[in-house]
Design a protein around this motif. Sequence first.
Motif, PDB file in Angstrom:
ATOM      1  N   LEU A 214      49.388  50.176  34.926  1.00  0.00           N
ATOM      2  CA  LEU A 214      48.845  49.249  33.934  1.00  0.00           C
ATOM      3  C   LEU A 214      49.842  49.203  32.781  1.00  0.00           C
ATOM      4  CD1 LEU A 214      45.069  50.276  33.995  1.00  0.00           C
ATOM      5  CD2 LEU A 214      46.180  48.363  35.161  1.00  0.00           C
ATOM      6  N   SER A 215      50.524  48.096  32.642  1.00  0.00           N
ATOM      7  CA  SER A 215      51.653  48.014  31.708  1.00  0.00           C
ATOM      8  C   SER A 215      51.229  47.764  30.273  1.00  0.00           C
ATOM      9  CB  SER A 215      52.617  46.916  32.153  1.00  0.00           C
ATOM     10  OG  SER A 215      51.983  45.645  32.107  1.00  0.00           O
ATOM     11  N   SER A 216      49.987  47.357  30.064  1.00  0.00           N
ATOM     12  CA  SER A 216      49.489  47.096  28.714  1.00  0.00           C
ATOM     13  C   SER A 216      48.236  47.914  28.447  1.00  0.00           C
ATOM     14  CB  SER A 216      49.157  45.612  28.532  1.00  0.00           C
ATOM     15  OG  SER A 216      50.294  44.798  28.718  1.00  0.00           O
ATOM     16  N   ARG A 274      36.173  39.838  27.837  1.00  0.00           N
ATOM     17  CA  ARG A 274      36.252  39.557  29.258  1.00  0.00           C
ATOM     18  C   ARG A 274      35.738  40.767  30.015  1.00  0.00           C
ATOM     19  NH1 ARG A 274      40.379  42.684  31.149  1.00  0.00           N
ATOM     20  NH2 ARG A 274      41.744  43.546  29.535  1.00  0.00           N
ATOM     21  N   LEU A 275      35.517  40.619  31.304  1.00  0.00           N
ATOM     22  CA  LEU A 275      35.227  41.763  32.145  1.00  0.00           C
ATOM     23  C   LEU A 275      36.529  42.505  32.438  1.00  0.00           C
ATOM     24  CD1 LEU A 275      32.661  40.335  34.726  1.00  0.00           C
ATOM     25  CD2 LEU A 275      32.207  42.020  32.929  1.00  0.00           C
ATOM     26  N   PRO A 276      36.496  43.819  32.574  1.00  0.00           N
ATOM     27  CA  PRO A 276      37.718  44.534  32.957  1.00  0.00           C
ATOM     28  C   PRO A 276      38.093  44.215  34.400  1.00  0.00           C
ATOM     29  CG  PRO A 276      35.840  46.004  33.060  1.00  0.00           C
ATOM     30  CD  PRO A 276      35.332  44.720  32.464  1.00  0.00           C
ATOM     31  N   SER A 277      39.374  44.342  34.708  1.00  0.00           N
ATOM     32  CA  SER A 277      39.778  44.259  36.110  1.00  0.00           C
ATOM     33  C   SER A 277      39.260  45.497  36.835  1.00  0.00           C
ATOM     34  CB  SER A 277      41.299  44.187  36.228  1.00  0.00           C
ATOM     35  OG  SER A 277      41.885  45.433  35.857  1.00  0.00           O
ATOM     36  N   GLU A 280      41.477  48.395  35.874  1.00  0.00           N
ATOM     37  CA  GLU A 280      41.191  48.898  34.534  1.00  0.00           C
ATOM     38  C   GLU A 280      39.915  49.730  34.536  1.00  0.00           C
ATOM     39  OE1 GLU A 280      43.114  45.410  31.684  1.00  0.00           O
ATOM     40  OE2 GLU A 280      41.086  45.173  32.467  1.00  0.00           O
ATOM     41  N   TRP A 281      38.912  49.243  35.252  1.00  0.00           N
ATOM     42  CA  TRP A 281      37.635  49.970  35.293  1.00  0.00           C
ATOM     43  C   TRP A 281      37.844  51.365  35.894  1.00  0.00           C
ATOM     44  CZ3 TRP A 281      34.392  52.787  38.127  1.00  0.00           C
ATOM     45  CH2 TRP A 281      33.091  52.970  37.659  1.00  0.00           C
ATOM     46  N   VAL A 344      23.761  51.864  35.928  1.00  0.00           N
ATOM     47  CA  VAL A 344      23.786  50.509  36.494  1.00  0.00           C
ATOM     48  C   VAL A 344      25.160  50.244  37.103  1.00  0.00           C
ATOM     49  CG1 VAL A 344      22.020  49.442  35.035  1.00  0.00           C
ATOM     50  CG2 VAL A 344      24.401  49.498  34.239  1.00  0.00           C
ATOM     51  N   TRP A 345      25.155  49.475  38.195  1.00  0.00           N
ATOM     52  CA  TRP A 345      26.416  48.950  38.708  1.00  0.00           C
ATOM     53  C   TRP A 345      27.036  48.075  37.627  1.00  0.00           C
ATOM     54  CZ3 TRP A 345      28.596  50.420  43.168  1.00  0.00           C
ATOM     55  CH2 TRP A 345      27.784  50.960  44.177  1.00  0.00           C
ATOM     56  N   GLU A 346      28.362  48.045  37.558  1.00  0.00           N
ATOM     57  CA  GLU A 346      29.030  47.264  36.530  1.00  0.00           C
ATOM     58  C   GLU A 346      29.950  46.222  37.158  1.00  0.00           C
ATOM     59  OE1 GLU A 346      30.829  49.804  33.600  1.00  0.00           O
ATOM     60  OE2 GLU A 346      28.989  50.959  33.306  1.00  0.00           O
ATOM     61  N   TRP A 347      29.707  44.970  36.793  1.00  0.00           N
ATOM     62  CA  TRP A 347      30.547  43.874  37.275  1.00  0.00           C
ATOM     63  C   TRP A 347      31.980  44.020  36.764  1.00  0.00           C
ATOM     64  CZ3 TRP A 347      28.959  40.799  41.003  1.00  0.00           C
ATOM     65  CH2 TRP A 347      27.614  40.427  41.121  1.00  0.00           C
ATOM     66  N   CYS A 348      32.936  43.691  37.611  1.00  0.00           N
ATOM     67  CA  CYS A 348      34.348  43.597  37.231  1.00  0.00           C
ATOM     68  C   CYS A 348      34.819  42.159  37.403  1.00  0.00           C
ATOM     69  CB  CYS A 348      35.211  44.536  38.071  1.00  0.00           C
ATOM     70  SG  CYS A 348      34.883  46.286  37.783  1.00  0.00           S
ATOM     71  N   ALA A 349      35.982  41.844  36.875  1.00  0.00           N
ATOM     72  CA  ALA A 349      36.491  40.473  36.933  1.00  0.00           C
ATOM     73  C   ALA A 349      36.932  40.069  38.338  1.00  0.00           C
ATOM     74  CB  ALA A 349      37.658  40.317  35.964  1.00  0.00           C
ATOM     75  N   ASP A 350      37.427  41.017  39.149  1.00  0.00           N
ATOM     76  CA  ASP A 350      38.094  40.705  40.411  1.00  0.00           C
ATOM     77  C   ASP A 350      37.147  40.190  41.485  1.00  0.00           C
ATOM     78  OD1 ASP A 350      39.452  42.621  38.816  1.00  0.00           O
ATOM     79  OD2 ASP A 350      40.692  43.223  40.496  1.00  0.00           O
ATOM     80  N   ARG A 351      37.734  39.407  42.378  1.00  0.00           N
ATOM     81  CA  ARG A 351      37.066  39.142  43.655  1.00  0.00           C
ATOM     82  C   ARG A 351      37.186  40.390  44.527  1.00  0.00           C
ATOM     83  NH1 ARG A 351      39.430  34.172  42.299  1.00  0.00           N
ATOM     84  NH2 ARG A 351      37.973  32.419  42.389  1.00  0.00           N
ATOM     85  N   PHE A 352      36.238  40.565  45.414  1.00  0.00           N
ATOM     86  CA  PHE A 352      36.241  41.734  46.287  1.00  0.00           C
ATOM     87  C   PHE A 352      37.115  41.468  47.505  1.00  0.00           C
ATOM     88  CE2 PHE A 352      34.560  44.466  49.647  1.00  0.00           C
ATOM     89  CZ  PHE A 352      34.522  45.689  48.989  1.00  0.00           C
TER      90      PHE A 352
END
Length: 418
Positions: A214-216, A274-277, A280-281, A344-352
Amino acid sequence: MTSSSRPLSVFLCHSSQDKVFVRDLYQRLQRDGVAPWLDEEDLIPGQDWDREIRRAVRASDLILVCLSKSSVSKAGYLQKEIKFVLDVAAEQPEGSIYLVPARIEEGVQVSDVAEELGRRHWVDLFQEAGYQRLQRALQARARECGASFGTSPAITRPRWASGAGKDAFGQFAEIEVGNVVQRFRWIAPGRFLMGSPTDEPERYNNEVQHEVMLSSGFWLADTACTQSLWQAVTGAKPSYFKGDARNPVENVSWDEVQAFLSELNRRVSGLQARLPSEAEWEYACRAGTTTPFSFGENITPEQVNYDGNYPYAGGEKGRYREKTVAVGSLPANPWGFYEMHGNVWEWCADRFGDYPTAQQVDPTGPQTGASRVLRGGSWIFHGRHARCAYRHGFEPGLRTLYFGFRFAPGHQGPAEPA
């Protein structure tokens, strides 16, 4: 830490094949108040590479020689750069800590590289404890040469934050919406192994382990979004579990979360939430650990809210609460994030989708796919589902009483002016 205003200067001697690891090390040293020198960061276009390298070596307080299996077989690295730093090291007073061999992967024989290196005790930076040992060497060298080590940058407030500070876990910032406060923690750039090793008990095949950089750095909420914050932003109360507004909001879909974040961004100028990737999560969940859980090899219901009737890997049965608990009510992980396991399950930004096997830099998941990623397990699932590496995917329009989320503001870091 010394009282000197001059930071300890460290030259990073390395082979080009190891630049991802060494760039991460460079950033980690910066966070420790060190002034590292790395060619790709500090050389200016047009400068004479050979002359500047030699100047930087002589100007540094300490030389860190990074050794990997590939670098020790590279003739140019051994014959030119390492030979030069050894010559400079020979000019230093006897007994000074000036030259530190650093193995960045297992299996490297330091004595085979150069006899002079072999006489010096090395540090294994592929192990987390290795960096702690390196810090001891840096502290000792700082005392020898009157430099500072461990000076933290001043705490400043991001433009979107209503408050900021530093505690035992590190730097934080906060927003306030309708008298509801949400805290975020700053996570510095870094690299880690995402997924699970093949010998991890009760793992799944879609957890293929691979290296991620993770570069940033990024901010991330230290808890899941609460029912009170959701209501303050949307006016709605979608959750199945009532009675405590500090409980995580659940029964929200990925699509509804996007609408929530859009409205939140409208209300808080510059937030860019935003949601984390997925990467990131997991990086935040692991918090520098490599075990199945950030708490170690196993968990108990006193640490994590899951169905204690189904413990992980032969653990003892325990309490099953049959509901969510208030955010921040269970122990935090080493970086100060609460309930990343269970609740709770936590949504992330990515597609599965399937993981790649090669090293990834700032991955954002597949470009196509019908499902979005969920992470962390929940109050109704088993211990194995709360592991750092466990992953699932559901349609973005689906909501249920164990789907929640935490969110990440934009990338403006803690060093930005208020």
